[in-house]
Design an enzyme around this catalytic site. Structure first.
Site, mmCIF file in Angstrom:
data_model
loop_
_atom_site.group_PDB
_atom_site.id
_atom_site.type_symbol
_atom_site.label_atom_id
_atom_site.label_comp_id
_atom_site.label_asym_id
_atom_site.label_seq_id
_atom_site.Cartn_x
_atom_site.Cartn_y
_atom_site.Cartn_z
ATOM 1 N N CYS A 1 -18.372 6.820 -82.958
ATOM 2 C CA CYS A 1 -17.098 6.556 -82.263
ATOM 3 C C CYS A 1 -16.190 5.604 -83.042
ATOM 4 O O CYS A 1 -15.008 5.496 -82.736
ATOM 5 C CB CYS A 1 -17.359 5.969 -80.887
ATOM 6 S SG CYS A 1 -18.417 6.992 -79.882
ATOM 7 N N ASN B 1 -15.275 10.521 -73.297
ATOM 8 C CA ASN B 1 -15.481 9.923 -74.616
ATOM 9 C C ASN B 1 -15.503 11.029 -75.662
ATOM 10 O O ASN B 1 -16.410 11.865 -75.668
ATOM 11 C CB ASN B 1 -16.817 9.160 -74.583
ATOM 12 C CG ASN B 1 -17.151 8.491 -75.901
ATOM 13 O OD1 ASN B 1 -16.489 8.698 -76.917
ATOM 14 N ND2 ASN B 1 -18.210 7.692 -75.892
ATOM 15 N N HIS C 1 -11.536 2.074 -77.764
ATOM 16 C CA HIS C 1 -12.355 3.280 -77.680
ATOM 17 C C HIS C 1 -12.498 3.671 -76.206
ATOM 18 O O HIS C 1 -12.797 2.835 -75.359
ATOM 19 C CB HIS C 1 -13.725 2.998 -78.308
ATOM 20 C CG HIS C 1 -14.679 4.138 -78.153
ATOM 21 N ND1 HIS C 1 -14.306 5.444 -78.371
ATOM 22 C CD2 HIS C 1 -15.992 4.167 -77.794
ATOM 23 C CE1 HIS C 1 -15.346 6.231 -78.165
ATOM 24 N NE2 HIS C 1 -16.374 5.483 -77.804
#
Ligand code: ACO
Length: 348
Positions: A135, A305, A275
């Protein structure tokens, strides 16, 4: 967009604020993102695993996510985002010197997805490689791209974060399947001498906690066998609670370090783009940074996500929404498997 008109350089005492290094600066001159059409809602997931819309929204903030078609791969998602960024930058494929694709879901283990993207967007002159920082990949990519521009090695670098996570999700595991989605974003980086652009980016990692979030199968340690498939080793695994704690701590430290390098505090930041993993992580980081809720940009309710795609998509949407104006300071903060983390300060 980064300013193209002449602006007065900020005087930083700290040399690690890297703008205006030997007369150069690295700006984002084009942004683009792409998410697949198909929407998978929390109500859809209620039909397949023991979960509820109420649990998912209160524990994560996610309401729906996008799922790529069977014949749509990470290289397609990456290329669509890249072409949008190139169009906004007014850059053709031939002008691109380097393509960096951050992903944990490459089309194949090799060749790199970046090479496949190179073909799809007609960037025949470009060098191309993949970057694996989960990520955190988009900020790692920005930092690497910036280094090539500041060192005068390249003039135009394309940084992409893109994922087809739906292929590595165990759709029978409620602990993970509600969290992730597919999508990607891209940025074109160039030297813009009279602007500020990317002021600093910092990165961190802790391989001692690699097991917290990983996909055990498919690599050299555990190649694919009938047994590895039966044991469901080719799916993402996560210790959510532990990951949560480390995420808050690492994102906070990275953000503070990035601001320290630029000698600014949180009050100077117009928009924080974290994020997009979990609303509670974002709120905890925002609170510890002393940020006002309106400084935080959040779009995870729509996409979940998307790993390396997350901050790239959010940055593009924040700019498209008109929330960011020329001269604004942005703080990007990431965290992911590795563990990895990072933060960047950008003057728009
Ligand atoms: N629906 C209903 N119940 C669920 C679900 C679900 N989808 N998932 C878990 N539960 C249950 C658990 O089984 C547990 O039940 P139990 O108490 O009977 O055992 C209960 O809910 C509580 O589980 P917790 O793990 O305590 O829930 P938590 O509040 O920690 O939230 C979550 C879980 C959302 C995963 C959170 O820990 C999280 O967001 N972690 C961080 C994830 C992250 O940031 N990843 C970043 C990087 S991703 C990358 O790099 C690819």
């Amino acid at each position: 967009m980064s300013p193209t008109t002449a602006v007065k350089p900020i005087k930083f005492k700290n040399p690690r604020a890297q703008h205006d290094f030997k007369g150069r600066s690295c700006s984002i001159v084009g942004l683009g993102s792409y998410v697949p059409e198909r929407i998978l809602t929390n109500a859809d997931l209620e039909k397949t695993v023991d979960t509820s819309d109420e649990w998912i929204t209160t524990r994560t903030g996610i309401r729906e996510r996008r799922i790529a078609a069977e014949n749509e791969f990470t290289s397609d998602i990456a290329s669509k985002a890249a072409l949008r960024a190139m169009s906004q930058a007014g850059v053709t494929g031939n002008q691109i010197d380097l393509i960096i694709v951050a992903t944990i879901t490459p089309d194949m283990l090799f060749p790199s997805t970046a090479c496949l993207v190179q073909q799809k967007i007609g960037a025949r002159r470009a060098a191309a490689f993949d970057l694996e920082a989960a990520c955190s990949g988009f900020i790692y990519g920005l930092e690497i791209g910036q280094q090539f521009i500041m060192s005068r090695t390249y003039d135009t670098v394309l940084v992409i974060g893109a994922e087809k996570l739906s292929t590595i999700i165990d759709w029978s595991d409620r602990n993970t399947c509600v969290l992730f989605g597919d999508g990607g974003g891209a940025a074109v980086l160039q030297n813009r001498p009279n602007s500020h652009g990317l002021l600093t980016a910092c990165m961190g990692a802790d391989g001692g906690k690699a097991e917290l979030l990983c996909m055990p199968g498919g690599g050299s340690r555990c190649p694919a066998t009938t047994q590895s498939v039966a044991n469901r080793l080719h799916y993402l695994r996560m210790d959510g609670k532990e990951t949560f704690k480390h995420a808050v701590k690492a994102m906070l430290t990275a953000a503070q370090e990035a601001m320290r390098r630029c000698e600014i505090d949180i009050t100077k930041i117009k928009c924080i783009i974290p994020h997009q993993a979990n609303r509670r992580i974002i709120d905890a980081v925002g609170e510890r940074l002393g940020a006002r809720p309106e400084q935080l940009f959040v779009n995870l309710e729509k996409y979940g996500n998307t790993s390396a795609g997350s901050v790239a998509i959010a940055l593009d949407e924040a700019v498209q929404s008109g929330r960011i104006q020329q001269g604004d300071l942005l703080l990007l903060i990431v965290f992911g498997a590795g563990l990895t983390w990072g933060a960047a300060v950008i003057e728009w």
